[in-house]
Design a protein around this motif. Structure first.
Motif, short mmCIF file in Angstrom:
data_model
loop_
_atom_site.label_atom_id
_atom_site.label_comp_id
_atom_site.label_asym_id
_atom_site.label_seq_id
_atom_site.Cartn_x
_atom_site.Cartn_y
_atom_site.Cartn_z
N PHE A 45 0.84 -1.19 0.00
CA PHE A 45 0.00 0.00 0.00
C PHE A 45 0.88 1.25 0.00
N ALA A 46 1.92 1.22 0.85
CA ALA A 46 2.84 2.35 0.91
C ALA A 46 3.49 2.57 -0.45
N ILE A 47 3.86 1.48 -1.10
CA ILE A 47 4.47 1.60 -2.43
C ILE A 47 3.51 2.29 -3.40
N PHE A 48 2.24 1.88 -3.35
CA PHE A 48 1.27 2.52 -4.25
C PHE A 48 1.13 4.00 -3.91
N LEU A 49 1.06 4.27 -2.61
CA LEU A 49 0.86 5.66 -2.19
C LEU A 49 2.00 6.54 -2.68
N PHE A 50 3.21 5.99 -2.65
CA PHE A 50 4.34 6.80 -3.04
C PHE A 50 4.67 6.64 -4.52
N GLY A 51 3.77 6.03 -5.21
CA GLY A 51 3.86 6.06 -6.67
C GLY A 51 4.90 5.16 -7.29
N SER A 52 5.19 4.05 -6.66
CA SER A 52 6.13 3.12 -7.28
C SER A 52 5.57 2.64 -8.62
N GLU A 53 6.47 2.38 -9.52
CA GLU A 53 6.06 1.90 -10.82
C GLU A 53 6.11 0.38 -10.87
N ALA A 54 6.40 -0.24 -9.75
CA ALA A 54 6.72 -1.67 -9.78
C ALA A 54 5.51 -2.58 -9.97
N ALA A 55 4.50 -2.46 -9.11
CA ALA A 55 3.32 -3.30 -9.25
C ALA A 55 2.26 -2.44 -9.92
N PHE A 56 1.55 -3.02 -10.86
CA PHE A 56 0.52 -2.17 -11.43
C PHE A 56 -0.69 -2.91 -11.93
N VAL A 57 -1.74 -2.15 -12.11
CA VAL A 57 -3.03 -2.66 -12.53
C VAL A 57 -3.36 -1.98 -13.86
N LYS A 58 -3.78 -2.77 -14.81
CA LYS A 58 -4.25 -2.17 -16.06
C LYS A 58 -5.61 -2.76 -16.40
N MET A 59 -6.57 -1.90 -16.54
CA MET A 59 -7.89 -2.39 -16.96
C MET A 59 -7.81 -2.74 -18.43
N THR A 60 -8.37 -3.89 -18.80
CA THR A 60 -8.24 -4.35 -20.18
C THR A 60 -9.57 -4.42 -20.92
N ASN A 61 -10.67 -4.42 -20.18
CA ASN A 61 -11.97 -4.44 -20.85
C ASN A 61 -13.05 -4.05 -19.83
N ALA A 62 -14.14 -3.50 -20.33
CA ALA A 62 -15.27 -3.18 -19.46
C ALA A 62 -16.54 -3.56 -20.17
N LYS A 63 -17.44 -4.19 -19.45
CA LYS A 63 -18.72 -4.60 -20.05
C LYS A 63 -19.84 -4.28 -19.08
N CYS A 64 -20.80 -3.52 -19.56
CA CYS A 64 -21.96 -3.23 -18.73
C CYS A 64 -23.19 -3.78 -19.42
N GLN A 65 -24.14 -4.18 -18.61
CA GLN A 65 -25.37 -4.71 -19.19
C GLN A 65 -26.53 -4.42 -18.27
N SER A 66 -27.60 -3.88 -18.86
CA SER A 66 -28.81 -3.67 -18.08
C SER A 66 -29.66 -4.93 -18.15
N TYR A 67 -30.21 -5.34 -17.02
CA TYR A 67 -31.12 -6.49 -17.01
C TYR A 67 -32.56 -6.02 -17.07
N ASN A 68 -32.75 -4.71 -16.89
CA ASN A 68 -34.11 -4.18 -16.82
C ASN A 68 -34.08 -2.77 -17.40
N LYS A 69 -34.34 -2.69 -18.70
CA LYS A 69 -34.17 -1.41 -19.39
C LYS A 69 -35.24 -0.40 -19.01
N SER A 70 -36.27 -0.83 -18.27
CA SER A 70 -37.20 0.20 -17.80
C SER A 70 -36.72 0.82 -16.48
N TRP A 71 -35.60 0.34 -15.98
CA TRP A 71 -35.05 0.98 -14.78
C TRP A 71 -33.65 1.57 -15.04
N VAL A 72 -32.83 0.81 -15.78
CA VAL A 72 -31.47 1.28 -16.03
C VAL A 72 -31.14 1.22 -17.51
N GLU A 73 -30.72 2.35 -18.03
CA GLU A 73 -30.33 2.43 -19.42
C GLU A 73 -28.83 2.74 -19.46
#
Ligand SMILES: *[C@@H]1O[C@H](CO)[C@@H](O)[C@H](O)[C@H]1NC(C)=O
Ligand SMILES: *[C@@H]1O[C@H](CO)[C@@H](O)[C@H](O)[C@H]1NC(C)=O
Ligand SMILES: *[C@@H]1O[C@H](CO)[C@@H](O)[C@H](O)[C@H]1NC(C)=O
Ligand SMILES: *[C@@H]1O[C@H](CO)[C@@H](O)[C@H](O)[C@H]1NC(C)=O
Length: 178
Positions: free
Chosen positions: A13-41
């Protein structure tokens, strides 16, 4: 949780806070889906390339009727011959969380998005909800390098209304391997 793991967690956590470049996370895809289009679009749910190793998440959706009773199930999966459950599978009362910030893992995600989303208030939620350019993604835990999937299932009145799922790659810091 044993001490060693706790220390490793704090250390990374300290490493992340101080901006180390060593461990990292990269988002590679995002998928959203509504199950009820009369409530969420869902209008928009996409990653944008931010830099070589970084992407940002952008979500734009409309809640058509006020939602007063919201639960979120977040479940993490790790890829290994398909995706298998890994580490987290929680269901939280999102309305209570917005009043009390009472769940540490949810709080970690909240801290990443609170400055870039319109959901900074308590229930009910209605109308356009956005998450703009979320790129400060940090997971302050030692996890194995790999491909992950975070399944976020949103329930209104205890029934699934939409999903927002994010795929990401995590690369561990080679220096804190135990
Ligand atoms: C980004 O990618 C490059 C090339 O793959 C690598 O050298 C660099 O260390 C990466 N940066 C981070 C923050 O991991
Ligand atoms: C779908 O949304 C409508 C409009 O808000 C709501 O009345 C109905 O109960 C929802 N259906 C389910 C299965 O949640
Ligand atoms: C959200 O998406 C809708 C439909 O694509 C668009 O009209 C609107 O401008 C977007 N709003 C924001 C804040 O991105
Ligand atoms: C919303 O954001 C503001 C500024 O960041 C903060 O002061 C306030 O406490 C937040 N409200 C909620 C309900 O989180």
């Amino acid at each position: 949780m044993n001490y060693k793991l706790l220390l490793l967690g704090l250390f990374s956590f300290a490493i992340f806070l101080f901006g180390s470049e060593a461990a990292f996370v990269k988002m590679t895809n995002a998928k959203c889906q509504s199950y009820n289009k009369s409530w969420v679009e869902v209008h928009y749910c996409r990653l944008k390339a931010y830099s070589r190793n970084k992407t940002s998440l952008n979500v734009n959706l409309t809640v058509l009727e006020p939602a007063n009773n919201i639960h979120l199930r977040f479940k993490m999966m790790k890829r290994a011959n398909g995706y298998k459950p890994f580490l987290w599978d929680y269901t939280i009362d999102a309305c209570e969380f917005m009043r009390k910030r009472n769940h540490p893992v949810a709080k970690m995600f909240w801290n990443m998005m609170k400055d870039v989303s319109t959901v900074n208030h308590t229930c009910p939620y209605v109308g356009l909800q956005t998450l703009s350019d979320l790129h400060r993604v940090e997971i302050p835990l030692p996890m194995p390098t790999g491909e992950y999937l975070l399944l976020l299932d949103w329930m209104f009145d205890r029934r699934p209304q939409f999903a927002s799922n994010v795929y990401f790659t995590f690369v561990e810091d080679p220096y804190i391997k135990s």
